[in-house]
Structures are given as structure tokens and as C-alpha cells.
Design an enzyme around this catalytic site. Structure first.
Site, PDB file in Angstrom:
ATOM      1  N   GLU A   1      -2.361  11.614  33.624  1.00 28.06           N
ATOM      2  CA  GLU A   1      -1.726  10.464  34.262  1.00 28.06           C
ATOM      3  C   GLU A   1      -1.834  10.544  35.781  1.00 28.06           C
ATOM      4  O   GLU A   1      -2.194   9.557  36.451  1.00 28.06           O
ATOM      5  CB  GLU A   1      -0.272  10.353  33.813  1.00 28.06           C
ATOM      6  CG  GLU A   1      -0.151   9.902  32.368  1.00 28.06           C
ATOM      7  CD  GLU A   1       1.251   9.959  31.808  1.00 28.06           C
ATOM      8  OE1 GLU A   1       1.498   9.333  30.762  1.00 28.06           O
ATOM      9  OE2 GLU A   1       2.116  10.642  32.412  1.00 28.06           O
TER      10      GLU A   1
ATOM     11  N   HIS B   1      -6.242 -14.866  18.480  1.00 36.51           N
ATOM     12  CA  HIS B   1      -7.506 -14.911  19.231  1.00 36.51           C
ATOM     13  C   HIS B   1      -7.395 -15.829  20.445  1.00 36.51           C
ATOM     14  O   HIS B   1      -6.765 -16.885  20.358  1.00 36.51           O
ATOM     15  CB  HIS B   1      -8.613 -15.425  18.300  1.00 36.51           C
ATOM     16  CG  HIS B   1      -9.949 -15.506  18.949  1.00 36.51           C
ATOM     17  ND1 HIS B   1     -10.722 -14.393  19.193  1.00 36.51           N
ATOM     18  CD2 HIS B   1     -10.646 -16.567  19.428  1.00 36.51           C
ATOM     19  CE1 HIS B   1     -11.844 -14.767  19.765  1.00 36.51           C
ATOM     20  NE2 HIS B   1     -11.820 -16.093  19.925  1.00 36.51           N
TER      21      HIS B   1
ATOM     22  N   CYS C   1      13.295  11.935  33.143  1.00 37.45           N
ATOM     23  CA  CYS C   1      12.612  10.649  32.939  1.00 37.45           C
ATOM     24  C   CYS C   1      12.898   9.670  34.067  1.00 37.45           C
ATOM     25  O   CYS C   1      11.989   9.076  34.638  1.00 37.45           O
ATOM     26  CB  CYS C   1      13.012  10.041  31.597  1.00 37.45           C
ATOM     27  SG  CYS C   1      12.162   8.484  31.244  1.00 37.45           S
TER      28      CYS C   1
ATOM     29  N   GLU D   1      -6.216  -8.262  18.329  1.00 36.49           N
ATOM     30  CA  GLU D   1      -6.741  -8.807  17.078  1.00 36.49           C
ATOM     31  C   GLU D   1      -7.710  -7.850  16.392  1.00 36.49           C
ATOM     32  O   GLU D   1      -7.952  -7.965  15.185  1.00 36.49           O
ATOM     33  CB  GLU D   1      -7.424 -10.148  17.325  1.00 36.49           C
ATOM     34  CG  GLU D   1      -8.729 -10.082  18.095  1.00 36.49           C
ATOM     35  CD  GLU D   1      -9.388 -11.439  18.252  1.00 36.49           C
ATOM     36  OE1 GLU D   1      -9.471 -12.178  17.254  1.00 36.49           O
ATOM     37  OE2 GLU D   1      -9.799 -11.768  19.385  1.00 36.49           O
TER      38      GLU D   1
ATOM     39  N   CYS E   1       8.924   9.961  33.825  1.00 36.19           N
ATOM     40  CA  CYS E   1       8.175   8.816  33.316  1.00 36.19           C
ATOM     41  C   CYS E   1       8.437   7.519  34.059  1.00 36.19           C
ATOM     42  O   CYS E   1       7.521   6.708  34.214  1.00 36.19           O
ATOM     43  CB  CYS E   1       8.438   8.642  31.813  1.00 36.19           C
ATOM     44  SG  CYS E   1      10.142   8.847  31.305  1.00 36.19           S
TER      45      CYS E   1
ATOM     46  N   TYR F   1      -0.747  15.351  29.170  1.00 35.37           N
ATOM     47  CA  TYR F   1      -0.495  13.960  29.562  1.00 35.37           C
ATOM     48  C   TYR F   1      -0.123  13.846  31.040  1.00 35.37           C
ATOM     49  O   TYR F   1      -0.548  12.910  31.727  1.00 35.37           O
ATOM     50  CB  TYR F   1       0.574  13.329  28.663  1.00 35.37           C
ATOM     51  CG  TYR F   1       1.990  13.812  28.893  1.00 35.37           C
ATOM     52  CD1 TYR F   1       2.855  13.111  29.702  1.00 35.37           C
ATOM     53  CD2 TYR F   1       2.462  14.975  28.274  1.00 35.37           C
ATOM     54  CE1 TYR F   1       4.155  13.537  29.917  1.00 35.37           C
ATOM     55  CE2 TYR F   1       3.749  15.409  28.477  1.00 35.37           C
ATOM     56  CZ  TYR F   1       4.602  14.701  29.302  1.00 35.37           C
ATOM     57  OH  TYR F   1       5.880  15.144  29.520  1.00 35.37           O
TER      58      TYR F   1
ATOM     59  N   LYS G   1       6.806   7.701  37.664  1.00 33.81           N
ATOM     60  CA  LYS G   1       5.366   7.854  37.438  1.00 33.81           C
ATOM     61  C   LYS G   1       4.750   6.546  36.965  1.00 33.81           C
ATOM     62  O   LYS G   1       3.660   6.164  37.418  1.00 33.81           O
ATOM     63  CB  LYS G   1       5.128   8.966  36.413  1.00 33.81           C
ATOM     64  CG  LYS G   1       3.665   9.292  36.161  1.00 33.81           C
ATOM     65  CD  LYS G   1       3.537  10.545  35.320  1.00 33.81           C
ATOM     66  CE  LYS G   1       4.319  10.435  34.036  1.00 33.81           C
ATOM     67  NZ  LYS G   1       4.260  11.653  33.224  1.00 33.81           N
TER      68      LYS G   1
END
Length: 448
Positions: free
Chosen positions: A182, A437, A43, A442, A48, A178, A51
């Protein structure tokens, strides 16, 4: 009890191993970690973290273009791969230093050598030194799979991609998971011509079908090429250094780089686990019980090497639970239900809980609520790219059993929403929450 050099010897200084070392030491154990490469694991060093930094860098391509629609006089900008690469690698060095400091501050001994298991309580280091421990923890992670085809040596994996000397003009990315998606987004935004090659028909198996289909549509719209049901035959290196990818059927593809993103295999080769009677499954993963104990009572395993759920946060939780169980007097299991996950594609995908297909198979009667909309920023930027939020509800209990999203900042939004799904909240709990908002998030409380 027989005396040992350490209470705990950990093989592998990745996320799971480092967490286990820190917590075990805090419980009073004497701990050593053997690591043959760098501290931080996949990682931090080649996964990750670097990346995600590349993803941030690549995103500026669209941000700079969009800025003109918002009134900014942005000139044409050149991109320097070397600058991004070196800054990312420098940050990896910084993070590795922090991991080392964590071990040092907890009086954990770091042994920069490969360790091989020689028995239930013993390992041998590459230097030939034999050491013993009351308990051994295997935390060696997983390793990229390279397809067995002629010329595979000309390709690279995610281990090497962070060290490229230049950004490729053309890149073939093999895989549909993934990692493949990516890097497809990264290199496309950086200006590469990207071709994704998948031996099957689906991207991102395990994610909700509608979300996967939306990512494919957007990726094609952006200009990424796809070859499905494409079985590679060989990779040839041309005299000019380019690569020619040939298939059993269909035209070949010429590229500067071929990136294999075809999955990761538990990293157990040559560890000597058989000498202690540790059972591996057919994929080479270490088999463990609910407390991460292997078939050998003194040997445990956590993280990707067990192939339970290959996610960094899960390795950390497993390492922590192991240390509490064995050294803290607190037997703890890890809960693998309702774990959120994300793909930092372009745009990103995130999900938690059951997909629609899983819910229909498990629950029968389900209700689906969805919002398919164009984010406000995309409207003004003149982009047709649409976001999709999807809620899966148990029709009998009104409980929300799944949330799935694709769109800007989807992982950031889902992390908070995952708490509600994990807690078993009902659809009316979302309905009763006042919308914030204007925001994309939302939409989650306005689904009707």
C-alpha cells in the site's frame, strides 16, 4: 460478590475496545477505558483510515493525467505533501473526537493513563492509582516489528510515516505484505523512487497466486523496483542525512527514508498479564477461547492482541460479541470463515474464501473461472493495465468457494460479492443474475 470500582475495565481504546465499552454500557455495566495514547487505536490514528486518505490523494496523480485523454485541459500540477499530511491528520483528530463522544454518550469513563494488570480483577495506573473490576478486557492491539539489524534506529514504521516533514525523493520499503504494498503505491504515485525489499520471494502471502503475480507485474510496469531474497545487513546514515541500506549480497541502496513494514506483533509487553496467570503464545499473543476468554476467568481479550485475524472489522465483532456474552446474557461466537479482505495497493486487490491452491488441497476437484480484461477507462486513457477476476468453484457441488480480484475498485465490488460467497451460493446463481452493463462488476456474472 465482592465490590469493584467497575464492572468492566478495558485496556486499550481501539476499535475493539471502544465497541466493547459501548455495548457493555448499553447492557447496564459500569465501564472504564484506560488508554495511554489516543482514542481510536491503530486503524483510526495511524493505520487504515489515514492510509486510505493518502491513497485517495495519491490517486490524483494518474487521474489528472488520464483526464487529458478524456478532453480536459489539465495543466501541469504541483503536489504539496504538507497540505495532504495536515488535512489527513486533521481528519484523524475529527474521528478521534467522534470516538470520544461515543464513549461519553454511553457514560464510559476514559482514563488517559497506561494500565498494568496486577491481578485477576485489578490494574495499576501509571499514576500509581489502583483500580478493580469484575472483568478486565485486553484490547491493546499490535505494534510494528522492527528488524534486528545494525542501524535499525534510522528507519521508521507505519507509526511515524504519517508525520513526515516532506515526501521522500527515494524510499526503501522493507516487507512484502499489505502495508508494504500500500505504501509503495502511495509514494510511487506521489513521485518517490520506490524500492521494495523482501527477504523472501513472494508478495502478499495468503492471497491467490495469480492475483499476487498480476500485482507484481503491474508494479514493475509502473516503475517500482523490487529486491527479492534480500537479507539486510545494516543501515548507515550518511553525512548528508541520506541512508545507505546494505545487504548480505548485492549492491547497496541509497534512500531518504527506510520504512519497515515487516509485520506487527501483539502488544503485550509490560502489561503484567503474567500476574493474573494469562497465557501467551510464542508470538506474545493472548490465548483465548471461542468467547475471547483467557486462561484467567475474569480476563478477556479481543482484536489484534489475540492475533486471530488482524482486521479492524473482526476486532469490532469480537468486542461486540464479548459484551453480549458477558453482560447481555447472549453467548455469542465470532465466525472467522469466509472473511473478505483487501489490499489498497495500486491497483487494489481483494479476496474472499478459498484461494485456488487452498481449494485444491481441501476439496480436490475444483473449477476455475477467470476474466482477464482491460477496464474501459484504461482503454481510453491509453493504459495497458489489466484487471483480473477469478472465481473458485467446488466441482462437486457447484458452490462458489472463493472470489479474488485485482483492478480498479476491486474492494468495493468484492464487498457485495462476498455476501454471495458467505451465503454459499452456486455458480449458476451468478449465471442467472443479469449483468449491470457497462461495468467492471458485470464480469462476475459473465464468467464462462
Amino acid at each position: 460478590m465482592p465490590s469493584h470500582d467497575y464492572d468492566l475495565l478495558i485496556i486499550g481504546a481501539g476499535s475493539g475496545g471502544v465497541r466493547a465499552a459501548r455495548v457493555a454500557a448499553s447492557h447496564g455495566a459500569t465501564v472504564a477505558v484506560a488508554e495511554e495514547y489516543r482514542v481510536g487505536g491503530t486503524c483510526v490514528i495511524r493505520g487504515c483510515v489515514p492510509k486510505k486518505l493518502l491513497i485517495y490523494g495519491a490517486h490524483f496523480a494518474e487521474d489528472l493525467k488520464d483526464a487529458r485523454r478524456f478532453g480536459w485541459d489539465v495543466p501541469e500540477c504541483d503536489f504539496e505533501w504538507i497540505t495532504l499530511r495536515d488535512n489527513v491528520l486533521a481528519d484523524v483528530d475529527r474521528l478521534e473526537g467522534l470516538y470520544k463522544s461515543t464513549l461519553d454518550s454511553h457514560q464510559v469513563e476514559l482514563i488517559h493513563e497506561r494500565a498494568t494488570v496486577t491481578g485477576p480483577h485489578s490494574v495499576q495506573l501509571a499514576s500509581g492509582r489502583d483500580i478493580s473490576a469484575r472483568y478486565i478486557l485486553i484490547a491493546t492491539g499490535a505494534w510494528p516489528i522492527v528488524p534486528e539489524i545494525e542501524g535499525a534506529e534510522h528507519g521508521i514504521t507505519s507509526n511515524e510515516v504519517f508525520h513526515l516533514d516532506s515526501c521522500p525523493g527515494r524510499i526503501v520499503i522493507v516487507g512484502g505484505g499489505y502495508i508494504a504494498n500500500e505504501f509503495a503505491g502511495i509514494f510511487h504515485q506521489l513521485g518517490s523512487h520506490v524500492t521494495m525489499v523482501n527477504r523472501g520471494t513472494d508478495l502478499l502471502r495468503g492471497y491467490d497466486a495469480q492475483i499476487r503475480d498480476r500485482l507484481l507485474q503491474i508494479s514493475i510496469m509502473k516503475g517500482i523496483n523490487f529486491r527479492f531474497n534480500a537479507k539486510m545487513e545494516m543501515i548507515e546514515k550518511n553525512t548528508d542525512g541520506t541512508l545507505c541500506v546494505r545487504f548480505e549480497s548485492g549492491d547497496p541502496v541509497v534512500a531518504d527514508i527506510v520504512l519497515f513494514a515487516t509485520g506487527r506483533r501483539p502488544n503485550t509487553d509490560g502489561l503484567g498479564l503474567e500476574s493474573a496467570g494469562v497465557v501467551l503464545n510464542k508470538t506474545g499473543a493472548v490465548e483465548v477461547d471461542d468467547y475471547s476468554r483467557t486462561s484467567c476467568e475474569s480476563i478477556y481479550a479481543v482484536g489484534d492482541v489475540t492475533d486471530r485475524l488482524q482486521l479492524t472489522p473482526m476486532a469490532i465483532r469480537e468486542g461486540h460479541a464479548f459484551a453480549d456474552t458477558v453482560f447481555g446474557g447472549n453467548r455469542r461466537k465470532v465466525d472467522y470463515r469466509c472473511v473478505p479482505s483487501a489490499v489498497f495497493s495500486h491497483p487494489p486487490v481483494a479476496g474472499v474464501g478459498l484461494t485456488e491452491a487452498q481449494a485444491r488441497n481441501q476439496l480436490g476437484a475444483v473449477k476455475i473461472y477467470a476474466s482477464d480484461f482491460r477496464p474501459m477507462k484504461n482503454v481510453l486513457a491509453g493504459r495497458d493495465e489489466r484487471a483480473l477476476y477469478k472465481m473458485v468453484v467446488d466441482a462437486t457441488t457447484d458452490r462458489v468457494v472463493g472470489l479474488h480480484m485485482i483492478g480498479p475498485d476491486a474492494p468495493e465490488i468484492l464487498q457485495a460479492a462476498a455476501v454471495a460467497v458467505k451465503a454459499g451460493l452456486a455458480k449458476h446463481d451468478f449465471d442467472d443474475t443479469v449483468a449491470l452493463h457497462p461495468s467492471m462488476a458485470e464480469e462476475l456474472v459473465l464468467l464462462r
